[in-house]
Each structure stands twice: as structure tokens, then as C-alpha cells.
Write a protein that holds these residues in place. Structure first.
Motif, PDB file in Angstrom:
ATOM      1  N   PHE A 187       8.287  -3.134  -2.029  1.00  0.00           N
ATOM      2  CA  PHE A 187       8.852  -2.344  -2.855  1.00  0.00           C
ATOM      3  C   PHE A 187       9.041  -0.949  -2.310  1.00  0.00           C
ATOM      4  O   PHE A 187       9.610   0.012  -3.114  1.00  0.00           O
ATOM      5  N   TYR A 188       8.534  -0.489  -1.339  1.00  0.00           N
ATOM      6  CA  TYR A 188       8.221   0.965  -0.771  1.00  0.00           C
ATOM      7  C   TYR A 188       9.681   1.401  -0.269  1.00  0.00           C
ATOM      8  O   TYR A 188      10.501   0.860   0.110  1.00  0.00           O
ATOM      9  N   TYR A 211      -0.815   3.483  -3.677  1.00  0.00           N
ATOM     10  CA  TYR A 211       0.480   2.730  -4.485  1.00  0.00           C
ATOM     11  C   TYR A 211       0.669   1.219  -4.549  1.00  0.00           C
ATOM     12  O   TYR A 211       1.598   0.761  -4.905  1.00  0.00           O
ATOM     13  N   THR A 212      -0.517   0.660  -4.033  1.00  0.00           N
ATOM     14  CA  THR A 212      -0.366  -0.916  -4.095  1.00  0.00           C
ATOM     15  C   THR A 212      -1.383  -1.419  -5.026  1.00  0.00           C
ATOM     16  O   THR A 212      -1.414  -2.629  -5.402  1.00  0.00           O
ATOM     17  N   SER A 213      -2.267  -0.737  -5.463  1.00  0.00           N
ATOM     18  CA  SER A 213      -3.550  -1.096  -6.456  1.00  0.00           C
ATOM     19  C   SER A 213      -3.206  -1.585  -7.730  1.00  0.00           C
ATOM     20  O   SER A 213      -3.883  -2.159  -8.514  1.00  0.00           O
ATOM     21  N   GLY A 214      -2.020  -0.815  -8.356  1.00  0.00           N
ATOM     22  CA  GLY A 214      -1.429  -1.170  -9.773  1.00  0.00           C
ATOM     23  C   GLY A 214      -2.140  -0.214 -10.455  1.00  0.00           C
ATOM     24  O   GLY A 214      -1.836  -0.165 -11.791  1.00  0.00           O
ATOM     25  N   HIS A 215      -2.860   0.700  -9.958  1.00  0.00           N
ATOM     26  CA  HIS A 215      -3.321   1.654 -10.873  1.00  0.00           C
ATOM     27  C   HIS A 215      -3.373   3.162 -10.141  1.00  0.00           C
ATOM     28  O   HIS A 215      -3.638   3.281  -9.198  1.00  0.00           O
ATOM     29  N   HIS A 216      -2.790   4.151 -10.783  1.00  0.00           N
ATOM     30  CA  HIS A 216      -2.519   5.397 -10.119  1.00  0.00           C
ATOM     31  C   HIS A 216      -2.751   6.461 -11.252  1.00  0.00           C
ATOM     32  O   HIS A 216      -2.068   6.421 -12.278  1.00  0.00           O
ATOM     33  N   GLU A 217      -3.651   7.390 -11.263  1.00  0.00           N
ATOM     34  CA  GLU A 217      -3.830   8.502 -12.072  1.00  0.00           C
ATOM     35  C   GLU A 217      -4.061   9.930 -11.380  1.00  0.00           C
ATOM     36  O   GLU A 217      -4.474  10.117 -10.342  1.00  0.00           O
ATOM     37  N   TRP A 276       3.258   8.883  -5.867  1.00  0.00           N
ATOM     38  CA  TRP A 276       3.743   8.491  -7.369  1.00  0.00           C
ATOM     39  C   TRP A 276       4.941   7.875  -7.543  1.00  0.00           C
ATOM     40  O   TRP A 276       5.110   6.945  -8.276  1.00  0.00           O
ATOM     41  N   PHE A 277       5.929   8.196  -6.709  1.00  0.00           N
ATOM     42  CA  PHE A 277       7.290   7.686  -6.761  1.00  0.00           C
ATOM     43  C   PHE A 277       7.091   6.063  -6.445  1.00  0.00           C
ATOM     44  O   PHE A 277       7.573   5.231  -6.911  1.00  0.00           O
ATOM     45  N   ASN A 278       6.289   5.935  -5.113  1.00  0.00           N
ATOM     46  CA  ASN A 278       6.061   4.541  -4.617  1.00  0.00           C
ATOM     47  C   ASN A 278       5.113   3.611  -5.526  1.00  0.00           C
ATOM     48  O   ASN A 278       5.381   2.480  -5.598  1.00  0.00           O
ATOM     49  N   ALA A 279       4.295   4.468  -6.335  1.00  0.00           N
ATOM     50  CA  ALA A 279       3.440   3.728  -7.323  1.00  0.00           C
ATOM     51  C   ALA A 279       4.225   3.083  -8.314  1.00  0.00           C
ATOM     52  O   ALA A 279       3.943   2.064  -9.014  1.00  0.00           O
ATOM     53  N   ILE A 280       5.090   4.008  -8.920  1.00  0.00           N
ATOM     54  CA  ILE A 280       5.823   3.530 -10.204  1.00  0.00           C
ATOM     55  C   ILE A 280       6.684   2.498  -9.504  1.00  0.00           C
ATOM     56  O   ILE A 280       7.097   1.438 -10.262  1.00  0.00           O
ATOM     57  N   ARG A 281       7.515   2.566  -8.364  1.00  0.00           N
ATOM     58  CA  ARG A 281       8.231   1.346  -8.022  1.00  0.00           C
ATOM     59  C   ARG A 281       7.365   0.052  -7.588  1.00  0.00           C
ATOM     60  O   ARG A 281       7.702  -1.007  -7.952  1.00  0.00           O
ATOM     61  N   GLY A 282       6.256   0.158  -7.331  1.00  0.00           N
ATOM     62  CA  GLY A 282       5.204  -1.001  -7.203  1.00  0.00           C
ATOM     63  C   GLY A 282       4.991  -1.482  -8.413  1.00  0.00           C
ATOM     64  O   GLY A 282       4.929  -2.726  -8.533  1.00  0.00           O
ATOM     65  N   ALA A 283       4.714  -0.759  -9.441  1.00  0.00           N
ATOM     66  CA  ALA A 283       4.280  -1.466 -10.786  1.00  0.00           C
ATOM     67  C   ALA A 283       5.502  -1.783 -11.364  1.00  0.00           C
ATOM     68  O   ALA A 283       5.529  -2.992 -11.900  1.00  0.00           O
ATOM     69  N   ARG A 284       6.736  -1.279 -11.263  1.00  0.00           N
ATOM     70  CA  ARG A 284       8.045  -2.010 -11.752  1.00  0.00           C
ATOM     71  C   ARG A 284       8.201  -3.295 -11.025  1.00  0.00           C
ATOM     72  O   ARG A 284       8.923  -4.194 -11.775  1.00  0.00           O
ATOM     73  N   PHE A 285       7.874  -3.396  -9.754  1.00  0.00           N
ATOM     74  CA  PHE A 285       8.175  -4.496  -9.018  1.00  0.00           C
ATOM     75  C   PHE A 285       7.365  -5.551  -9.467  1.00  0.00           C
ATOM     76  O   PHE A 285       7.945  -6.852  -9.698  1.00  0.00           O
ATOM     77  N   ALA A 286       6.110  -5.492  -9.852  1.00  0.00           N
ATOM     78  CA  ALA A 286       5.218  -6.436 -10.474  1.00  0.00           C
ATOM     79  C   ALA A 286       5.834  -6.652 -11.754  1.00  0.00           C
ATOM     80  O   ALA A 286       5.687  -7.955 -12.067  1.00  0.00           O
ATOM     81  N   TYR A 287       6.383  -5.780 -12.708  1.00  0.00           N
ATOM     82  CA  TYR A 287       6.620  -6.238 -13.774  1.00  0.00           C
ATOM     83  C   TYR A 287       8.005  -7.029 -13.903  1.00  0.00           C
ATOM     84  O   TYR A 287       8.109  -7.968 -14.366  1.00  0.00           O
TER      85      TYR A 287
END
Length: 365
Positions: A103-104, A140-146, A235-246
Motif C-alpha cells: 500500500f505504500y 504506518y503498518t501497525s494499524g494504529h497511528h495517533e 500519516w499519509f501512508n498510515a491512512i493508505r495502509g488502513a484503507r488497504f486493510a478495509y
């Protein structure tokens, strides 16, 4: 003797340049190793890759890992040419991009500076994808970012620090107006409707990120940035990673590559047009655009009556249900919008596009 040595040196230099020019014409080297721009004129003689002028600038900022020369203007010693010959773009990319997550986002030549610069730094300076520093990918791969982002206020237009939490488990992005999280979030944004795109000029910051989502059938936008270039790209790639999983869970694709165009989207064209006719599309806030085979088309038009319109350059967008007419201020805007519509219409419709079309039609009925 001095003249003979000088002639030999000149001949060697000319020969080395010819070797490099021949190498850069090879298919694997004919595009920039970092952004895929065609016909790179520069090379890193410390990494053994050919790069474009834009990416060469970032490489110059990393003297510990990369050194740059022009393949046309600079002199090349025999040992450097031999090093380039023994490496090349394919071999080096295979090493430095070995563990890039699916997803990166891999920036292209027309992407903004912060994306291209952080891609180069992630590959060669931080070595995030070689397998040596896999812990750097957790952000960006853990599924959680804050963390805290500067968010533009709706009313006063000032940027204020706000807490954002991205959760792959909950499939949401949440942000808070107050640091006291017990008071509840300002917004809970489902990943289903989430998009992120860099908009540095629009936001007025080199690291400006536009986060878009649907709320009550209307598109809402958050304009944010972070002082750290690395953090905003994370942040951008974390969003992509979460969207990828969804999307992987919802769509169950036969190949993960089918999901990549759906993770985040950049606008082909953005701006203002006047809309004529009924107000239903305006209330919906969106018009679905399919293919020509499914009854969609766009063309220049001159509406019967434009007395109420300040702008006179018309565009007609045909859909299976009705025609939409938009007015542009200038002919150049009209041409650019028509070209953007044509690009969308030319793209094939995937299963998820049919589902989106049906969903939008259902909301209108």
C-alpha cells in the motif's frame, strides 16, 4: 609527453561519457530510479543509479549515502563508470525497495516535493525497505497511528493543534478539538469514505494534506499539516495502509494490486464551475461519471439561456438519467475540465464502481 597524456585523458573521458549514455538508454536505466521520470541526466556514483534532475537535488542533500554527477556535463573516472556498470537501477531498486509494503505510495515525477523527498530519504538514508530497519515501518503498518496535527479552523481559518487517532481495528479516523479526550471526538470518520491527498499550494504549507470524507452525502474537507515532513508522509501512508486493510476485507480481491488505485485519490482537476438546472445534484454534492459504453459523455455546449450565469463557457455532462450543464469562467478552464472528464470516462469501470453508482442512485431516489 604532457600532450600525449592529455590526449589520452580526453579520449578516456569521452569514452566514459559514451558508455554512460549507452547505459542510460537501456530499458532498466531509462527512467529515474526514484520517480520514474523519463531520460534521466544525472547519476549517483555512490549508489549506482540514474536519476532525474529533481530527485538529484534530494540526493545532494544526502552526501553520506549518495553523490551526484551529470552524465553529460561532468567528467567520469574509469572506476566510477565501472561501478555504475556493475550496479544500475534494477539491481539497486531490488535491494533498497525489497520490503516496500504493497500500500505504500511510490511517488511519480509530478507528485509534490515532500512525497518525492521522503521517498528518497526512506529508501537510502533510513533504509526502511531493505530489511535492516523494519521497526521504522510500524508507524504506518501497525494499524494504529495517533498524534497532533495542525488543522485549519472552519471559521477563523487559523491552524490549531488537534489530536488525531487512526484505527484499523475500528476502521475510523477520529479527531478531537480539545486535548481532554474524555469530552469526546469532534468527528468520527469511517475509512469507507476517507481520502487523503497532498495539497501544499491550496493549504499554504509544504506539508499540507487534505483529508476528505462524506458526511450526510456531502464532501467535507479537513486541511492539516505537520512540521515534520517525515511525519506527515507517515500519516499519509498510515491512512493508505488502513484503507488497504478495509478494502481487502470488503472487496476480497483476487489480487491486492486491484486495490491500489482505490486507497487514495488525487484530483485530476479542482476548481469552481457554475451549475445550471435543477438543484438535486447540488444537494447530493456529487455526480457519478462512468464510461461512454454506459451512457456517459462530455462535450462543449452553449446553453439556451445564460442570462443568470456570470460565466459563459458551457460544459454538458451526459449521464444515463439526465444531463448536467456547468459553466466555466474562461475557455481555458472549459478545455481543462472537458479533458479531465474525458480521462475519467475513458477508464474502465470496476466492480466497486458499479456498486458506487448504484449507491449514489439509491441515495437520489
Amino acid at each position: 609527453m604532457f600532450i600525449w597524456v592529455s590526449c589520452c585523458f580526453t579520449s578516456s573521458v569521452r569514452g566514459n561519457k559514451n558508455i554512460l549514455l549507452e547505459m542510460v538508454r537501456q530499458p532498466n536505466n531509462s527512467f529515474c530510479a526514484d520517480c520514474e521520470a523519463p531520460d534521466p541526466d544525472w547519476a549517483s556514483y555512490k549508489l549506482g543509479i540514474f536519476v532525474c534532475m529533481n530527485c538529484s537535488g534530494t540526493h545532494r542533500d544526502l552526501p553520506d549515502v549518495s553523490r551526484i554527477k551529470s552524465i553529460r556535463l561532468d567528467n567520469w573516472e574509469d572506476d566510477l563508470v565501472e561501478f555504475m556498470r556493475s550496479h544500475g537501477n534494477s539491481a539497486v531498486k531490488a535491494h533498497y525497495e525489497k520490503f516496500v509494503p504493497a500500500f505504500y505510495y511510490r511517488p511519480k515525477q509530478h507528485d509534490c516535493v515532500v512525497l518525492r523527498e521522503q521517498w528518497v530519504r526512506a529508501k537510502y538514508e533510513r533504509r526502511e525497505f531493505t530489511g535492516e530497519h523494519m521497526h521504522l515501518q510500524k508507524v504506518y503498518t501497525s494499524g494504529h497511528h495517533e498524534g497532533m496535527l495542525w488543522k485549519k479552523g472552519k471559521d477563523n481559518k487559523q491552524f490549531m493543534r488537534r489530536k488525531f487517532i487512526l484505527s484499523e481495528r475500528e476502521f475510523t479516523l477520529v479527531y478531537y478539538n480539545k486535548e481532554d479526550l474524555s469530552r469526546g471526538p469532534k468527528a468520527v470518520i469511517p475509512l469507507r469514505d476517507l481520502n487523503a491527498a497532498f495539497q501544499p499550494e491550496k493549504i499554504g504549507h509544504h506539508h499540507g494534506l487534505q483529508i476528505s470524507y462524506l458526511k450526510e452525502d456531502r464532501t467535507r474537507n479537513l486541511f492539516v499539516y505537520h512540521d515534520s515532513a517525515q511525519e506527515i508522509v507517515n500519516w499519509f501512508n498510515a491512512i493508505r495502509g488502513a484503507r488497504f486493510a478495509y478494502l481487502k476485507m470488503v472487496l476480497s480481491p483476487t489480487n491486492d494490486s486491484q486495490l491500489l488505485p482505490l486507497l487514495t485519490r488525487s484530483s485530476l482537476k479542482e476548481g469552481y464551475m457554475e451549475k445550471t438546472g435543477p438543484k438535486d445534484a447540488l444537494e447530493l454534492g456529487a455526480v457519478f461519471i462512468g464510461t461512454e459504453a454506459h451512457g456517459y459523455a462530455v462535450r462543449e455546449c452553449v446553453p439556451r439561456s445564460t442570462l443568470r450565469n456570470k460565466w459563459k463557457c458551457g460544459i454538458a455532462v451526459d449521464t444515463p438519467d439526465r444531463q448536467f450543464v456547468f459553466m466555466c469562467e474562461r475557455e481555458q478552464d472549459q478545455r481543462e475540465w472537458i479533458e479531465a472528464f474525458k480521462q475519467v470516462i475513458a477508464q474502465p469501470m470496476l466492480p466497486q464502481h458499479y456498486a458506487m453508482e448504484a449507491d449514489m442512485n439509491r441515495r437520489k431516489s
